[in-house]
Design a protein around this motif. Structure first.
Motif, PDB file in Angstrom:
ATOM      1  N   TYR B  38       0.729  -1.104  -0.003  1.00 22.86           N
ATOM      2  CA  TYR B  38      -0.107  -0.019  -0.055  1.00 22.86           C
ATOM      3  C   TYR B  38       1.060   1.176   0.014  1.00 22.86           C
ATOM      4  O   TYR B  38       0.530   2.285  -0.486  1.00 22.86           O
ATOM      5  CB  TYR B  38      -0.775   0.183   1.428  1.00 22.86           C
ATOM      6  CG  TYR B  38      -1.731  -1.207   1.463  1.00 22.86           C
ATOM      7  CD1 TYR B  38      -2.650  -1.632   0.314  1.00 22.86           C
ATOM      8  CD2 TYR B  38      -1.579  -2.292   2.317  1.00 22.86           C
ATOM      9  CE1 TYR B  38      -3.425  -2.789   0.511  1.00 22.86           C
ATOM     10  CE2 TYR B  38      -2.285  -3.402   2.314  1.00 22.86           C
ATOM     11  CZ  TYR B  38      -3.206  -3.646   1.426  1.00 22.86           C
ATOM     12  OH  TYR B  38      -3.954  -4.816   1.586  1.00 22.86           O
ATOM     13  N   CYS B  76      -6.292 -12.751  -8.397  1.00 21.40           N
ATOM     14  CA  CYS B  76      -7.066 -13.303  -7.275  1.00 21.40           C
ATOM     15  C   CYS B  76      -7.058 -14.820  -7.243  1.00 21.40           C
ATOM     16  O   CYS B  76      -6.690 -15.404  -6.299  1.00 21.40           O
ATOM     17  CB  CYS B  76      -8.454 -12.669  -7.215  1.00 21.40           C
ATOM     18  SG  CYS B  76      -8.767 -11.071  -6.553  1.00 21.40           S
ATOM     19  N   ALA B 194     -14.006 -10.324  -5.724  1.00 20.85           N
ATOM     20  CA  ALA B 194     -12.825 -10.062  -4.705  1.00 20.85           C
ATOM     21  C   ALA B 194     -13.544 -10.271  -3.451  1.00 20.85           C
ATOM     22  O   ALA B 194     -13.274 -10.822  -2.266  1.00 20.85           O
ATOM     23  CB  ALA B 194     -12.321  -8.915  -4.836  1.00 20.85           C
ATOM     24  N   LEU B 195     -14.824  -9.747  -3.316  1.00 20.87           N
ATOM     25  CA  LEU B 195     -15.663  -9.531  -1.862  1.00 20.87           C
ATOM     26  C   LEU B 195     -15.774 -10.920  -1.310  1.00 20.87           C
ATOM     27  O   LEU B 195     -15.347 -11.366  -0.228  1.00 20.87           O
ATOM     28  CB  LEU B 195     -16.619  -8.554  -1.961  1.00 20.87           C
ATOM     29  CG  LEU B 195     -16.500  -7.090  -2.008  1.00 20.87           C
ATOM     30  CD1 LEU B 195     -17.662  -6.224  -1.917  1.00 20.87           C
ATOM     31  CD2 LEU B 195     -15.535  -6.687  -0.940  1.00 20.87           C
ATOM     32  N   VAL B 198     -12.500 -12.359  -0.295  1.00 14.15           N
ATOM     33  CA  VAL B 198     -12.006 -11.921   0.963  1.00 14.15           C
ATOM     34  C   VAL B 198     -12.837 -12.480   2.194  1.00 14.15           C
ATOM     35  O   VAL B 198     -12.307 -12.908   3.359  1.00 14.15           O
ATOM     36  CB  VAL B 198     -12.107 -10.419   1.176  1.00 14.15           C
ATOM     37  CG1 VAL B 198     -11.925  -9.797   2.277  1.00 14.15           C
ATOM     38  CG2 VAL B 198     -11.318  -9.842  -0.143  1.00 14.15           C
ATOM     39  N   ASN B 285      -3.068 -11.716   1.814  1.00 16.23           N
ATOM     40  CA  ASN B 285      -4.446 -11.637   1.581  1.00 16.23           C
ATOM     41  C   ASN B 285      -4.797 -10.785   0.526  1.00 16.23           C
ATOM     42  O   ASN B 285      -4.126 -10.198  -0.312  1.00 16.23           O
ATOM     43  CB  ASN B 285      -4.674 -10.504   2.929  1.00 16.23           C
ATOM     44  CG  ASN B 285      -3.981  -9.140   2.800  1.00 16.23           C
ATOM     45  OD1 ASN B 285      -4.718  -8.387   2.115  1.00 16.23           O
ATOM     46  ND2 ASN B 285      -3.280  -8.824   3.344  1.00 16.23           N
ATOM     47  N   ALA B 287      -6.503  -8.393  -0.475  1.00 18.18           N
ATOM     48  CA  ALA B 287      -6.451  -6.892  -0.701  1.00 18.18           C
ATOM     49  C   ALA B 287      -5.227  -6.530  -1.499  1.00 18.18           C
ATOM     50  O   ALA B 287      -5.160  -5.741  -2.350  1.00 18.18           O
ATOM     51  CB  ALA B 287      -6.815  -6.065   0.465  1.00 18.18           C
ATOM     52  N   ILE B 290      -4.969  -6.795  -5.041  1.00 17.14           N
ATOM     53  CA  ILE B 290      -5.420  -6.013  -5.940  1.00 17.14           C
ATOM     54  C   ILE B 290      -4.553  -4.804  -6.004  1.00 17.14           C
ATOM     55  O   ILE B 290      -4.320  -4.109  -7.007  1.00 17.14           O
ATOM     56  CB  ILE B 290      -7.018  -5.482  -5.361  1.00 17.14           C
ATOM     57  CG1 ILE B 290      -7.776  -6.895  -5.713  1.00 17.14           C
ATOM     58  CG2 ILE B 290      -7.541  -4.493  -6.176  1.00 17.14           C
ATOM     59  CD1 ILE B 290      -9.074  -6.765  -4.911  1.00 17.14           C
ATOM     60  N   ALA B 291      -3.905  -4.313  -4.730  1.00 21.10           N
ATOM     61  CA  ALA B 291      -3.096  -3.246  -4.720  1.00 21.10           C
ATOM     62  C   ALA B 291      -1.704  -3.498  -5.459  1.00 21.10           C
ATOM     63  O   ALA B 291      -1.201  -2.778  -6.362  1.00 21.10           O
ATOM     64  CB  ALA B 291      -2.462  -3.128  -3.328  1.00 21.10           C
TER      65      ALA B 291
END
Lengths: 327, 331
Positions: B38, B76, B194-195, B198, B285, B287, B290-291
């Motif tokens: 991030y 993913c 993605a949701l 996760v 993880n 997220a 995606i980053a």
């Protein structure tokens, strides 16, 4: 694990009863090659001519050379995914710098070999000191090298002087000189792996690098060595390809990145490192070459050739079940 | 998050115990390794803002997102495979096959259900073959998926005779390339993928079992988890997501060739690793993935905005890969 530390880890794992696992794998690849030859002999009578075998021997050279370097990195439990881009870059540099001038051949070739080795060592440095997984380091290096190759030229470039193509097409008594030299290099590297301390350390590092380090082996130096060697053989392949095609192309090596791994693993070197024989790689390269040859004889369209190649890989790697897991 | 559980699990049957990353108190290094991506993303956005004010124009941003989404979807799936100590090189081939299938129909919106079903089925079949080879025949994932990639490639070429013909249905084109105002229409697809991922991975027992199995399959086996099914499932999910990404990317281009998704197999691995998934399994993880995809896409975008020759895209990508991995994705 403790057993690995107590037994001399430099010895490649051997099964005492019956032929060794390495030997079995070599026999299996040989059997596949023989099967293809039998099919070829049945299907077309031209297949069994000596010239055909001489052609296959010649055509396997480039793949065998890249795969040799790749074998060494895989033996240490690593992988080198930069070879394709390295071949691309070095091949455009070779032909671009020689550019038809025969006086330039020797200095340029030496420079290219040195450059390839240096780039390989750089990969090794990334693995050793940045402590990043080899797959990522070499992938990143591959992207950089491909970019540089495209900055240098976006089209085939340069030319070679008369006689330079004899490296790829030269024959003595019908046998390809390049192919024979490659086979000889394999024998030398195999002897190096088998009979020198450094060679055995390569196996030890791949088997259990922790144990190798505790035993005081120069793990870092060995890793630098194998990636350097991989770069060196990529450079040799680049020069060979320039000799074959007459000029360097910025995408000449693109397909070799993944293709170079195939003969290594088909030949029985485990991707987890530490096990397998370098001759398996050579036979693996011959297997793929003779398969292509047969499919060409059968006038199989390229599409179906791909399918056949994929299926052969699947068959070859899934035959030995017990090889994959450590006890 | 589940550090203590993992540590216990690793203690059970662990041969080598790479505990360091998880057991350490949350000092600087472990913070960096968890949130580094991030940080990288923010730095990149700042660089972009300073170097090229046009970066934050609506047009550029929504176009950027349109390009990120397919990569993020594949990544993913790739991440799930990496989580269970695998690799999936066949994703690019699955993507191209899905896109080619989509153009093989009449090109009307009425085809969409059959297109989606057929593509997903192909993706899952490819994943099933991968998974079975890896689990039942003990083939190394690298080679199993490489072989699948080659076979699918051949079948695709045989099917299209080298040149796919036809267009994507208009609706798929709109999803792949259209925007509502400035919101890219393919963004909901990524969210829909993605949701749930996760939630399942980080909030359910099943997810925890997957993570533990990836960290040490022997532990998973001793705890009675269906290890084989978990691994095969990961490959099937990867194939499935690759098929979705292929349709989305094909929609972006509308005219499809045999090489849709070329290079995505390696890019998706990089995105997953940058996002914190260790190639040794059991860590990461979603997220972050995606980053990671965003960082990769930014590297390309910045080069174009600054006006450097297009070749620098690949060079910068390579530098970012090595540098970012060296910063926080160490082994």
């Amino acid at each position: 694990m403790s057993a690995t530390i107590l037994t001399p880890p430099a010895t490649p794992r051997r099964v005492r009863r019956g032929p060794s696992a390495d030997m079995l794998r070599l026999l299996m690849v040989l059997a596949l090659i023989l099967a293809i030859i039998v099919v070829g002999a049945v299907v077309t009578d031209r297949f069994m001519r000596p010239e055909n075998f001489a052609n296959v021997f010649e055509q396997a050279t480039d793949l065998a050379l890249v795969a040799l370097g790749q074998s060494l990195t895989v033996l240490t439990g690593g992988i080198d995914l930069s070879v394709g881009s390295m071949i691309s870059l070095l091949s455009v540099l070779t032909s671009g710098l020689i550019d038809g001038n025969s006086a330039m051949v020797l200095p340029v070739c030496l420079g290219i070999l040195a450059g390839g080795t240096l780039l390989g060592v750089l990969n090794g440095c990334g693995v050793v000191w940045l402590r990043v997984h080899p797959l990522i380091v070499t992938l990143g290096m591959g992207a950089i090298l491909q970019g540089v190759a495209l900055l240098y030229t976006r089209a085939p470039i340069g030319s070679i002087p008369d006689g330079f193509d004899s490296l790829a097409y030269g024959r003595v008594a019908g046998i390809s000189v390049g192919g024979a030299a490659t086979a000889l290099i394999f024998v030398l590297v195999a002897a190096f792996l088998r009979y020198t301390n450094t060679g055995r350390t390569i196996y030890a590092v791949g088997d259990d690098s922790q144990a190798a380090r505790l035993l005081g082996m120069p793990v870092r130096r060995v890793i630098l060595l194998v990636y350097g060697a991989s770069g060196f053989f990529a450079a040799v392949t680049a020069i060979y390809l320039v000799s074959r095609f007459g000029s360097g192309q910025p995408y000449a090596g693109a397909d070799y990145t993944l293709a170079s791994v195939t003969p290594v693993v088909v030949g029985g070197i485990a991707l987890s490192g530490g096990r397998g024989s370098i001759f398996g790689t050579l036979l693996g390269a011959y297997l793929l070459a003779i398969l292509n040859d047969l499919l060409n004889f059968l006038h199989v369209p390229t599409q179906i050739q791909l399918v056949a190649e994929g299926l052969i890989i699947m068959a070859a790697v899934s035959i030995h079940v017990e090889r994959g897991r450590r006890s | 998050m589940n550090g203590s559980l993992l540590a216990k699990a690793r203690g059970v049957g662990a041969a080598k115990a790479p505990l360091a990353g998880r057991i350490m108190p949350p000092g600087f290094t472990s913070l960096l390794s968890r949130y580094g991506i991030y940080l990288f993303m923010v730095v990149f956005l700042l660089v972009a803002a300073v170097a090229a004010p046009s970066f934050f124009s609506r047009g550029n941003l929504s176009n950027l997102v349109l390009q990120i989404v397919p990569l993020a979807i594949v990544a993913c799936g790739q991440a799930m495979v990496i989580l269970v100590r695998g690799l999936d090189l066949s994703v690019s081939s699955v993507m191209a096959t899905a896109a080619v299938v989509a153009t093989s129909f009449s090109g009307h919106d009425a085809d969409i259900p059959s297109i989606v079903l057929l593509s997903l089925a192909i993706g899952m079949c490819a994943g099933l073959v991968n998974g079975l080879l890896v689990v039942k025949r003990n083939v190394s994932p690298f080679l199993a998926t490489l072989a699948t990639m080659i076979v699918l490639q051949g079948l695709r070429f045989a099917w299209t005779h080298g040149a796919p013909s036809g267009l994507m249905p208009p609706l798929l084109h709109r999803i792949g390339a259209g925007t509502w105002g400035f919101i890219p229409m393919n963004l909901p697809v990524l969210l829909a993928v993605a949701l749930p991922l996760v939630l399942v991975l980080h909030r359910t027992t099943l997810g925890r079992r997957v993570v533990i199995t990836g960290g040490n399959p022997m532990t998973g086996r001793l705890l009675g988890y269906p290890v084989d099914a978990i691994v095969i499932g990961a490959y099937m999910l990867s194939g499935c997501l690759a098929a979705i990404a292929g349709i989305v990317l094909g929609g972006y281009a509308q005219i499809v060739d045999n090489w849709v998704g070329r290079g995505f197999e390696l890019d998706s691995i990089v995105a997953a690793v940058l996002g914190g998934f260790a190639l040794s399994g059991g860590r990461g993880n979603v997220a972050g993935v995606i980053a990671g995809s965003i960082v990769l896409a930014l590297a390309g975008n910045i080069v174009l905005l600054i006006g450097l020759p297009v070749q620098f895209q690949i060079i910068l990508k390579g530098v970012v890969i090595v540098f970012a991995a060296a910063c926080y994705a160490r082994r």
